[in-house]
Design an enzyme around this catalytic site. Sequence first.
Site, PDB file in Angstrom:
ATOM      1  CG  HIS A 198      41.549  35.969  35.897  1.00 46.35           C
ATOM      2  ND1 HIS A 198      40.608  36.863  36.374  1.00 46.35           N
ATOM      3  CD2 HIS A 198      42.532  35.936  36.818  1.00 46.35           C
ATOM      4  CE1 HIS A 198      41.031  37.349  37.533  1.00 46.35           C
ATOM      5  NE2 HIS A 198      42.184  36.803  37.834  1.00 46.35           N
ATOM      6  CB  CYS A 236      40.706  34.880  40.557  1.00 47.69           C
ATOM      7  SG  CYS A 236      41.279  36.366  41.389  1.00 47.69           S
ATOM      8  CG  HIS A 263      44.958  34.232  40.461  1.00 53.68           C
ATOM      9  ND1 HIS A 263      44.634  35.274  39.615  1.00 53.68           N
ATOM     10  CD2 HIS A 263      45.969  33.565  39.856  1.00 53.68           C
ATOM     11  CE1 HIS A 263      45.411  35.225  38.539  1.00 53.68           C
ATOM     12  NE2 HIS A 263      46.220  34.190  38.658  1.00 53.68           N
ATOM     13  CG  ASP A 308      45.550  37.593  42.832  1.00 50.05           C
ATOM     14  OD1 ASP A 308      46.410  38.063  42.100  1.00 50.05           O
ATOM     15  OD2 ASP A 308      44.356  37.487  42.484  1.00 50.05           O
ATOM     16  CG  HIS A 309      45.801  41.821  43.575  1.00 48.76           C
ATOM     17  ND1 HIS A 309      44.554  42.283  43.310  1.00 48.76           N
ATOM     18  CD2 HIS A 309      46.251  41.255  42.423  1.00 48.76           C
ATOM     19  CE1 HIS A 309      44.253  42.020  42.050  1.00 48.76           C
ATOM     20  NE2 HIS A 309      45.269  41.388  41.491  1.00 48.76           N
ATOM     21  CE1 TYR A 322      50.195  40.394  40.623  1.00 49.69           C
ATOM     22  CE2 TYR A 322      48.903  42.323  40.030  1.00 49.69           C
ATOM     23  CZ  TYR A 322      49.040  40.950  40.124  1.00 49.69           C
ATOM     24  OH  TYR A 322      48.021  40.123  39.720  1.00 49.69           O
TER      25      TYR A 322
HETATM   26  C1  DNO Z   1      45.130  41.042  38.147  1.00 49.66           C
HETATM   27  C2  DNO Z   1      45.129  39.822  37.371  1.00 49.66           C
HETATM   28  C3  DNO Z   1      44.447  39.967  36.027  1.00 49.66           C
HETATM   29  C4  DNO Z   1      44.685  38.724  35.234  1.00 49.66           C
HETATM   30  C5  DNO Z   1      44.005  38.698  33.913  1.00 49.66           C
HETATM   31  C6  DNO Z   1      44.147  37.347  33.285  1.00 49.66           C
HETATM   32  O1  DNO Z   1      45.823  41.164  39.074  1.00 49.66           O
HETATM   33  O2  DNO Z   1      44.592  38.786  38.096  1.00 49.66           O
HETATM   34  O3  DNO Z   1      44.979  41.064  35.369  1.00 49.66           O
HETATM   35  O4  DNO Z   1      46.055  38.586  34.998  1.00 49.66           O
HETATM   36  O5  DNO Z   1      42.688  39.023  34.007  1.00 49.66           O
HETATM   37  O6  DNO Z   1      43.982  37.440  31.921  1.00 49.66           O
END
Ligand code: DNO
Length: 347
Positions: A198, A236, A263, A308-309, A322
Site C-alpha cells: 500500500h 490507492c 483502493h 475506500d473511505h 469506515y
Molecule cells: C486506510 C488503509 C490503510 C491500509 C494499510 C495497509 O484506510 O488504507 O490503513 O490498510 O496502510 O497496510
Amino acid sequence: MEMTFRWYGDSDPVTLEKIRQIPGVTGIVSAIYDIPVGEAWPYEKIVELKEKIEKSGLKLMVIESVPVHEDIKTGDGNRDLYIENYCTTLRNLAKAGIDCVCYNFMPVFDWTRSDLAYELPDGSNALIYKEETVEKMNPLTGDLSLPGWDSSYTKDGMKALLEKYSHISEEDLWNNLKYFLDRVIKVAEEVKVKMAIHPDDPPWGIFGLPRIITNKANVERFLKLYDSVYNGLTLCSGSLGVSKDNDIVDMIYSFPERIHFAHIRNVKITGEKSFEESAHKSECGSLDIFKIVKAYHDTGFKGYIRPDHGRMIWGETGRPGYGLYDRALGAVYINGLWEAVDKMQNS
Ligand code: DNO
C-alpha cells in the site's frame, strides 16, 4: 474484477449481513486483529475467519493487512525472526486459499489525518489533512488520535522508536525493504500469494520520518527491487492522488500486471500538502473516478477493488472513514461505471 468491502471483524458495527446487501459486493477484505505484530498467524484462526465470512454468503478475498514489524523497517533487533514469522503467515494464508495480501512499509504511522470528522458544507463529516495542523501535532505528547494509530505504544516506547528512526535515511529504508522482499517474495511465489504494498498516506514524510512509496518513480524502483508478479501493488487512488504530481490513471496503464488490489476513492486537494476526503463521484473531488475505472477495465484488471473511505452521512457514527453508507454508495458507483464501460466496449 471482484468488488470487495473492508470488514473489521466482530467488533465492526458494519456487519457482514449488512455488507451482503450491497449490490455487487462479493468479497471481504479483513485481517486477524488480536495477534501481536510480528507473530505468525495460526492456520486455525485464518480458517475460523474464512468460515465465518462464508456463512454470511460472502468470501474472504484479501488480507489487509499483515503488518510489518518495526524491527523489519528499521533493519535491526529481531528482524530475521519476524520475517520468518511473516513467511509462516503467508504459507498458512495460502493453505486456507488466500491469494492476495496487502501491507505497507510506512515507519510508525499508517494513514494520518489532522481531523477525523471535519464538517463539509453538505453537513456530512470527512477526514481531512491540513498541513498547518499536522505541523503542530506532536507524537510524543501521547494525546494524538490518528486513524491508523497503533495505540499500544507507551510514551517512552514512542520516544525510543522515533529516536531510532532519526538515524534512518530514505536509502536505509529502501535497503530494509529490499531485505524484506528478498526473503518474503520468494515464499509468496512458492505459495502463489500476490503481495500488494500500500502506498504511503499521505505520500510525503511526516513527523520527520522517511516515506518512500510516494510517487511513480519510487513505485517503479519498488517493483524493480524484486521483479516478480508476486511483488505487486495496492494502488490507492486517495493516498497517491493527494499530490498533484501523481497521475493515478497513468500509473494504472503503466503497471497493469503488478496491480493486484485497487483502493478507489476521491480526494479534494485544498493546498500544497492539504486535502479533504470527498464522496467518490468525480465531480466531488480532484480525481476523475471514471477515468480510473476505465483504466482498470482497459487493462483487463482481474484483481480486487474496494471502495475506500467514506464520509459519515445520514447521522451514522462509527469508525472514521469506515461507515456503511458512503462506502456502499462508492461500491455501487464504481460498479455502475464498470458496467457502463464494459457494455460500451462490448456492444
Ligand atoms: C486506510 C488503509 C490503510 C491500509 C494499510 C495497509 O484506510 O488504507 O490503513 O490498510 O496502510 O497496510
